[in-house]
Scaffold this motif. Structure first.
Motif, mmCIF file in Angstrom:
data_model
loop_
_atom_site.group_PDB
_atom_site.id
_atom_site.type_symbol
_atom_site.label_atom_id
_atom_site.label_comp_id
_atom_site.label_asym_id
_atom_site.label_seq_id
_atom_site.Cartn_x
_atom_site.Cartn_y
_atom_site.Cartn_z
ATOM 1 N N PRO A 66 96.133 -43.272 -69.353
ATOM 2 C CA PRO A 66 94.929 -44.098 -69.460
ATOM 3 C C PRO A 66 94.528 -44.390 -70.904
ATOM 4 C CG PRO A 66 94.414 -41.868 -68.672
ATOM 5 C CD PRO A 66 95.889 -42.029 -68.607
ATOM 6 N N TRP A 67 94.791 -43.457 -71.815
ATOM 7 C CA TRP A 67 94.440 -43.694 -73.219
ATOM 8 C C TRP A 67 95.302 -44.825 -73.792
ATOM 9 C CZ3 TRP A 67 90.258 -41.421 -75.333
ATOM 10 C CH2 TRP A 67 89.752 -40.289 -74.690
ATOM 11 N N ARG A 68 96.598 -44.774 -73.506
ATOM 12 C CA ARG A 68 97.488 -45.825 -73.985
ATOM 13 C C ARG A 68 97.194 -47.144 -73.268
ATOM 14 N NH1 ARG A 68 103.525 -44.473 -72.951
ATOM 15 N NH2 ARG A 68 102.853 -42.580 -74.051
ATOM 16 N N ASN A 69 96.781 -47.032 -72.012
ATOM 17 C CA ASN A 69 96.489 -48.213 -71.215
ATOM 18 C C ASN A 69 95.347 -49.032 -71.817
ATOM 19 O OD1 ASN A 69 97.427 -49.504 -68.777
ATOM 20 N ND2 ASN A 69 95.387 -49.149 -67.938
ATOM 21 N N ARG A 102 91.109 -55.496 -73.935
ATOM 22 C CA ARG A 102 90.615 -55.681 -75.293
ATOM 23 C C ARG A 102 89.090 -55.763 -75.357
ATOM 24 N NH1 ARG A 102 94.074 -57.482 -78.825
ATOM 25 N NH2 ARG A 102 95.427 -56.190 -77.515
ATOM 26 N N PRO A 103 88.437 -56.546 -74.474
ATOM 27 C CA PRO A 103 86.972 -56.583 -74.535
ATOM 28 C C PRO A 103 86.330 -55.234 -74.246
ATOM 29 C CG PRO A 103 87.779 -57.760 -72.601
ATOM 30 C CD PRO A 103 88.957 -57.497 -73.471
ATOM 31 N N HIS A 104 86.906 -54.462 -73.325
ATOM 32 C CA HIS A 104 86.357 -53.151 -72.991
ATOM 33 C C HIS A 104 86.450 -52.202 -74.188
ATOM 34 C CE1 HIS A 104 87.983 -55.103 -69.377
ATOM 35 N NE2 HIS A 104 86.975 -54.558 -68.724
ATOM 36 N N LEU A 105 87.615 -52.237 -74.858
ATOM 37 C CA LEU A 105 87.831 -51.358 -76.010
ATOM 38 C C LEU A 105 86.882 -51.724 -77.152
ATOM 39 C CD1 LEU A 105 89.468 -49.091 -77.313
ATOM 40 C CD2 LEU A 105 91.147 -50.809 -78.027
ATOM 41 N N VAL A 106 86.720 -53.010 -77.394
ATOM 42 C CA VAL A 106 85.828 -53.458 -78.464
ATOM 43 C C VAL A 106 84.398 -53.012 -78.188
ATOM 44 C CG1 VAL A 106 84.791 -55.491 -79.536
ATOM 45 C CG2 VAL A 106 87.258 -55.403 -79.176
ATOM 46 N N MET A 107 83.935 -53.184 -76.945
ATOM 47 C CA MET A 107 82.569 -52.777 -76.598
ATOM 48 C C MET A 107 82.400 -51.257 -76.659
ATOM 49 S SD MET A 107 80.983 -55.557 -76.232
ATOM 50 C CE MET A 107 81.538 -57.266 -76.177
ATOM 51 N N ALA A 108 83.445 -50.519 -76.244
ATOM 52 C CA ALA A 108 83.374 -49.054 -76.266
ATOM 53 C C ALA A 108 83.239 -48.516 -77.683
ATOM 54 C CB ALA A 108 84.613 -48.449 -75.605
ATOM 55 N N VAL A 109 83.725 -49.282 -78.660
ATOM 56 C CA VAL A 109 83.649 -48.850 -80.055
ATOM 57 C C VAL A 109 82.413 -49.422 -80.755
ATOM 58 C CG1 VAL A 109 84.769 -49.003 -82.316
ATOM 59 C CG2 VAL A 109 86.137 -48.528 -80.281
ATOM 60 N N PRO A 163 86.776 -50.649 -65.764
ATOM 61 C CA PRO A 163 87.472 -50.448 -64.489
ATOM 62 C C PRO A 163 87.829 -48.972 -64.308
ATOM 63 C CG PRO A 163 88.442 -52.258 -65.745
ATOM 64 C CD PRO A 163 87.510 -51.543 -66.668
ATOM 65 N N LEU A 164 88.022 -48.579 -63.055
ATOM 66 C CA LEU A 164 88.238 -47.164 -62.751
ATOM 67 C C LEU A 164 89.439 -46.591 -63.490
ATOM 68 C CD1 LEU A 164 87.241 -44.769 -61.043
ATOM 69 C CD2 LEU A 164 88.809 -45.509 -59.229
ATOM 70 N N GLU A 165 90.516 -47.396 -63.647
ATOM 71 C CA GLU A 165 91.741 -46.869 -64.244
ATOM 72 C C GLU A 165 91.587 -46.464 -65.707
ATOM 73 O OE1 GLU A 165 92.251 -51.451 -64.095
ATOM 74 O OE2 GLU A 165 91.401 -49.847 -62.856
ATOM 75 N N ILE A 166 90.564 -46.996 -66.378
ATOM 76 C CA ILE A 166 90.357 -46.611 -67.785
ATOM 77 C C ILE A 166 88.969 -46.006 -68.002
ATOM 78 C CG2 ILE A 166 91.909 -48.395 -68.666
ATOM 79 C CD1 ILE A 166 89.330 -49.988 -69.458
ATOM 80 N N ARG A 167 88.229 -45.776 -66.918
ATOM 81 C CA ARG A 167 86.802 -45.461 -67.046
ATOM 82 C C ARG A 167 86.543 -44.183 -67.836
ATOM 83 N NH1 ARG A 167 84.052 -46.366 -61.650
ATOM 84 N NH2 ARG A 167 84.676 -48.477 -62.242
#
Length: 523
Positions: free
Chosen positions: A272-275, A282-289, A419-423
């Motif tokens: 999941p971390w690599r995913n 990309r939008p999820h990662l940007v918002m998470a940071v 999403p659940l797979e990266i939550r």
């Protein structure tokens, strides 16, 4: 409701049926109390570090500097690396524990992660309450940080997964409301305990953290697990029964099947971390940071950590500084209710942008007031009451702006978009970024105040402008969107549609023809 009986949601996915049941309300209220431990610690730290008896015992150099003559540079008299390490060490520990908490939350459930958080926080409170030296204080703070890392990882996820999507914003903000209540309670207790003769009131302040810790421990033992977590761990029958009770209706087939499909997709993800590095996330990662990064650069923790120290630096007497912190705490709690009322009505973007404008204006005014009074030398004559009242007023307006915007939404928005797979992995990044910048701000604030003087408030005002521009252009509205249908929001956004394609949309969502027939517009 198979066969097309599901109404469309504004984001392009489905609007699942269901009611706001008393069961869900009680469950979310109890879970949200996990925020008490975070809030209590934020509030208690600044008050304790402004108590003379505490400074004399553990930080005598700071105490003697503070008691020098009136010509002392007001900006620098609390500048101490050791003193700030007492406050900031907790957040470094929370950063480390959030990585472990991600795995616990995913594999063992949200409840167990909350339980671990409560136990660790309780242990830290005990050590701090009986501390005999700075080393014991730091060890206690580290255990408190471990507890906060687990709680901040699991509670926002728990609330987002339990709440019906139409009320997810209001119920999730219960976490932030608990943080504000914890801050207020800590400020009130500091004000009272500081008056205890013998100078041992700080022990009660620090040890009192056991109470919110016991609340989250008890709550975690009584709360049900979320259907998402049960499905994720293979307990599908129990998850369906739980979903029926949560939604208050018997026909939950559509939502249940979508949750199962999301879980099956997530099970295929080996890393999941690599995913998270995939283009579609990309939008999820940007918002998470960026959201937690910007949340800390509003400057709020400068106020909440060090409110009594800050007011004392501005020339307030010790009791007056603690009372000013109580006033800002009350404003914080009351203003959070505004967000609870409006977040699902007005939307996330409106609150973000209004709160940002309000904070910017107040920071400019406070910078001007302090600059006029203290200049660059940090030496001022007697502080007039009208000046003190003006500073407190604008700080309160600033706190209100934060409390109905970046405060609650900084936790709500990241927790509802993954999403659940990266939550779990994405939430861990969210918590980690929040904690590392909380640590950095807490560690360097007093030194920054000493060197940047009133310009420090202009520094934070600049970042408020930057983050408001970011929200305006890059954050789509996420109110009233089921969590598992959130990919439609990114697909319809002017910028993020470059990264999220039609192939990335849920396979069980609406077709392009249905979306077109619904007359939906891009965000």
């Amino acid at each position: 409701m198979a066969g097309g009986g599901i109404a469309p949601s504004p984001g392009g996915g489905k609007a699942y049926p269901g009611n706001l049941t008393l069961y869900v309300i009680v469950t979310c209220v109890v879970a949200a109390m996990g925020g008490l431990i975070f809030g209590y610690d934020i509030g208690i730290s600044g008050g304790v570090t402004s108590m003379d008896s505490f400074l004399m015992r553990f930080f005598p150099s700071v105490y003697h500097k503070e008691k020098l003559d009136a010509n002392t540079n007001q900006y620098c008299k609390f500048d101490s690396v050791t003193l700030t390490l007492f406050t900031s060490s907790l957040y470094l520990a929370a950063l480390a524990s959030s990585i472990v908490a991600s795995t616990v939350t995913r594999k063992l459930g949200r409840k167990l992660s909350m339980l671990f958080g409560g136990i660790l926080f309780c242990a830290g409170a005990l050590i701090n309450g009986f501390a005999q030296n700075v080393a014991m204080l730091i060890v206690g703070r580290i255990l408190l940080g471990f507890g906060i890392g687990f709680a901040n990882q699991s509670v926002p996820l728990y609330l987002s997964e339990m709440a019906p999507y139409k009320y997810r914003g209001a119920l999730n903000i219960g976490f932030q409301l608990s943080i504000t209540v914890g801050i207020l309670v800590a400020n009130v207790l500091n004000y009272g305990f500081a008056k205890i003769e013998g100078g041992w009131g700080w022990r009660l302040s620090l040890g009192g953290a056991m109470v919110p810790a016991l609340i989250i421990i008890l709550g975690s033992l009584l709360l049900p697990e979320t259907p998402n977590s049960l499905i994720e761990r293979g307990k599908r029958d129990e998850a369906r029964a739980k979903l029926v009770r949560i939604r208050g209706i018997s026909d939950v087939d559509e939502e249940f099947h979508d949750l199962v499909a999301a879980s099956e997709a997530s099970q295929k993800v080996e890393h999941p971390w690599r995913n998270l590095l995939q283009k579609k996330y990309r939008p999820h990662l940007v918002m998470a940071v960026l959201i937690p990064f910007f949340q800390q650069l509003t400057g709020i923790n400068v106020i909440m950590f060090y409110a009594p120290v800050l007011f004392k630096t501005l020339g307030f007497a010790s009791d007056a500084s603690l009372m000013s912190a109580v006033i800002t705490g009350v404003v914080n709690v009351v203003a959070t209710w505004v967000s609870i009322y409006g977040v699902d009505k007005w939307g996330r973007r409106f609150l973000f942008l209004e709160g940002g404008s309000q904070m910017f204006i107040c920071q400019i005014v406070v910078a001007i007031c302090i600059g006029v009074k203290f200049g660059v030398t940090g030496v001022a004559a007697e502080i007039e009451k009208w000046f003190a009242s003006l500073v407190v007023l604008f700080i309160c307006v600033y706190v209100a702006g934060f409390a109905w915007s970046w405060g609650p939404l900084g936790w709500l928005v990241p927790s509802e978009i993954f999403p659940l797979e990266i939550r779990s992995a994405a939430q861990s990044i969210n918590v980690s970024v929040n904690m590392i910048f909380t640590f950095l701000i807490a560690q360097v604030f007093l030194s920054m105040l000493c060197h940047m003087k009133f310009g420090l408030f202009l520094f934070f005002a600049f970042f408020v402008v930057v983050m408001s521009v970011f929200i305006y252009f890059f954050l789509p509205e996420t109110k009233n969107i089921p969590i598992e249908e959130m990919m439609y929001v990114w697909r319809n956004h002017w910028f993020w549609s470059k990264y999220v394609t039609d192939d990335d949309l849920p396979a069980n969502g609406r077709s392009a023809m249905e979306m077109q027939a619904a007359g939906e517009k891009k965000v």
